[in-house]
Design an enzyme around this catalytic site. Structure first.
Site, mmCIF file in Angstrom:
data_model
loop_
_atom_site.group_PDB
_atom_site.id
_atom_site.type_symbol
_atom_site.label_atom_id
_atom_site.label_comp_id
_atom_site.label_asym_id
_atom_site.label_seq_id
_atom_site.Cartn_x
_atom_site.Cartn_y
_atom_site.Cartn_z
ATOM 1 C CG HIS A 28 -7.946 -1.115 2.745
ATOM 2 N ND1 HIS A 28 -8.565 -1.926 3.672
ATOM 3 C CD2 HIS A 28 -6.901 -1.830 2.253
ATOM 4 C CE1 HIS A 28 -7.918 -3.074 3.752
ATOM 5 N NE2 HIS A 28 -6.905 -3.047 2.893
ATOM 6 C CD GLU B 233 -7.997 -3.973 -0.393
ATOM 7 O OE1 GLU B 233 -6.847 -3.524 -0.647
ATOM 8 O OE2 GLU B 233 -8.197 -5.001 0.302
ATOM 9 C CG HIS C 257 -2.042 -1.043 1.088
ATOM 10 N ND1 HIS C 257 -2.482 -1.543 -0.111
ATOM 11 C CD2 HIS C 257 -2.766 -1.680 2.048
ATOM 12 C CE1 HIS C 257 -3.437 -2.446 0.098
ATOM 13 N NE2 HIS C 257 -3.623 -2.544 1.402
#
Length: 403
Positions: free
Chosen positions: A229, A366, A155
Site C-alpha cells: 500500500h 494496489e 485490509h
C-alpha cells in the site's frame, strides 16, 4: 504492442516526455538518458539499523541502494516501504513515497482503529481491500473477520499484517539485493482459517526496479489476497497534490461498488466514464465530477480489471510527472489493481519531509485480486488450499529523464 495500443503508448510517452512503454527491465533511451549502463554501476548494497520496538519486539530499518543511487528504506514493522529516494535529472535524491519519520507515528496513525487508516507503505493481508460485512463462507463454514470500515472488513480486519513485526533475511543476487520478510499467521487470527506462512521479498536491482514477490502456504483451506500500500507522489512526497500527474491503466473494465464500497459484482466498461485511464490522463482531470462512484469514494478508490491480468506478469499501470520527468511503471501477476487517489488524507498527518499530507498528496496502485472475491463466485478465486502455493509478483520500474 499487445497491452496498450501503440497509439496509447506513444501518447503516454509524449505526455510524460519519456520513451514508449517497454517490457520489465527494458527502458527507452529517453527515459534513462541521465543514467549509466547497469554494467557501469556499483553493485547494489543493503544495510540495517535499529528502528525501535513494538510490544518488546525489535524493529529494524533496511536500506537498499542501487548503483544509480535509487534508495528504498523498508521496516520490519508491517513490511513498510518508508521511503523511495530517486535521483532527479541532476542526481539529487527526491523521496517519492509518503511515510512517517518515526516508528511511533506508524504505530499511532497507520491503521484504522488507531485513528489513521492510511496504511502508508505497508504489506496488507490476509485479505487486501474489503470483505462485505466481514463474512465469507468456505466449504460450508461461515467465517467472521472483525469489521473496521463502514461495517465491512478492510485490509485483513482490525489487526492486519501491516501491524506485525516480520522476520527478516537478507538476500544477494546478480546485480540485486533483497530483503525477505516472513510472518506466520496462526489459525483463526482475525477469524481466518488455517495457519498461513507468508514470505514477502523486496528486491532492488541495477535496472532501477523494485520487485515485490509474495509466497504463501496454508495447512487449511483459507482465502488470501496480499498487496503493498505505498502512496506515490512522483514530484516528491512534500510537493503537494498529484492532480497534475498522469496515469494510464491497462484496463477496459472496472468493478463498481455500492454505498459501502463493496463490489456490486459487475464489470463495467470504462469507456465514456471518469474511470477511463486507457490513455494517459491527469489524475485531477475528472476527480471532482458528480459520478456516483467518485462521490462514494470521495475520489478514486476502485478496482480495475487488468487486461490479461492473472495470466503472468502483465503491465498494469504507468504514471508520470511531466514536471520532473519521473515515471513509474507497475507490472503484476494479479487480475486487478486498486487506484486510490488519497482522498482521505486530511492534513492531520505530518510526513517524513515535515509536510502535512492533505487530500491527494499521494496515490496508491494496489495490485490485487478483486475486492470481496470470497463472496463473488464469478470473480477470480482467492481460495488457497493445503498443498497449493500462493504467488504474487509486482514489479515497480522507476525512470527519470533530464529536465
Amino acid at each position: 504492442m499487445t497491452l496498450f495500443s501503440r497509439r496509447h503508448a506513444l501518447a503516454a510517452a509524449a505526455a510524460a516526455g519519456a520513451g514508449a512503454l517497454a517490457t520489465p527491465g527494458v527502458a527507452s533511451a529517453a527515459s534513462t538518458s541521465h543514467r549509466s549502463r547497469p554494467s557501469d554501476r556499483h553493485a547494489p548494497t543493503i544495510s540495517r539499523e535499529a528502528f525501535g520496538q513494538v510490544g518488546g519486539a525489535a524493529v529494524y530499518r533496511y536500506t537498499l541502494t542501487a548503483g544509480s543511487g535509487l534508495t528504498v528504506k523498508i521496516l520490519t514493522y508491517g513490511g513498510i516501504v518508508q521511503s523511495v529516494q530517486v535521483p532527479d535529472g541532476r542526481g539529487r535524491p527526491v523521496d517519492i513515497a509518503l511515510g512517517f519519520a518515526t516508528l511511533d507515528d506508524y504505530v499511532a496513525h497507520n491503521s484504522p482503529e488507531a485513528g489513521g487508516g492510511v496504511y502508508f507503505g505497508a504489506l496488507i493481508g490476509r485479505y487486501a481491500n474489503r470483505i462485505a460485512n466481514g463474512t465469507f463462507t468456505l466449504d460450508g463454514v461461515t467465517y467472521q473477520v472483525p469489521v473496521n470500515n463502514n461495517g465491512n472488513a478492510l485490509h485483513g480486519g482490525t489487526v492486519g499484517f501491516d501491524k506485525k513485526v516480520w522476520t527478516p533475511t537478507v538476500e544477494h543476487g546478480h546485480d540485486s539485493v533483497g530483503l525477505r520478510l516472513e510472518y506466520v499467521s496462526p489459525d483463526g487470527e482475525m477469524g481466518f482459517p488455517g495457519t498461513l506462512t507468508t514470505q514477502a521479498t523486496y528486491t532492488l536491482d541495477n535496472r532501477d526496479r523494485l520487485t515485490l514477490a509474495f509466497r504463501a502456504t496454508t495447512d487449511k483451506a483459507t482465502v488470501v489476497n496480499l498487496t503493498n500500500h505505498t502512496y506515490w507522489n512522483l514530484a516528491g512526497e512534500s510537493s503537494g497534490d498529484v492532480y497534475g500527474q498522469l496515469l494510464q491503466l491497462n484496463a477496459d473494465r472496472y468493478t463498481p461498488v455500492d454505498a459501502t464500497q463493496i463490489p456490486t459484482g459487475e464489470r463495467l466498461p470504462v469507456r465514456a466514464t471518469p474511470m477511463d485511464f486507457t490513455r494517459p490522463t491527469a489524475i485531477g482531470a475528472r476527480v471532482a465530477g458528480a459520478d456516483p462512484q467518485l462521490l462514494t469514494g470521495q475520489g478514486y478508490d476502485l478496482n480495475w480489471a487488468v487486461n490479461g491480468g492473472g495470466a503472468g506478469l502483465t503491465l498494469a499501470a504507468r504514471a508520470a510527472d511531466p514536471r520532473s520527468g519521473r515515471t513509474l511503471t507497475v507490472w503484476s501477476t494479479q487480475p486487478g489493481i486498486q487506484f486510490y487517489s488519497g482522498n482521505f488524507l486530511t492534513g492531520t498527518l505530518v510526513g517524513t519531509g515535515n509536510t502535512a499530507y492533505r487530500q491527494s498528496y499521494g496515490f496508491a496502485l494496489e495490485t490485487q485480486n478483486f475486492p470481496d472475491a470470497p463472496n463473488h463466485p464469478d470473480f477470480p478465486s482467492s481460495v488457497l488450499r493445503p498443498g497449493q502455493v500462493y504467488r504474487h509478483t509486482t514489479v515497480y520500474g522507476l525512470t527519470t529523464r533530464r529536465p
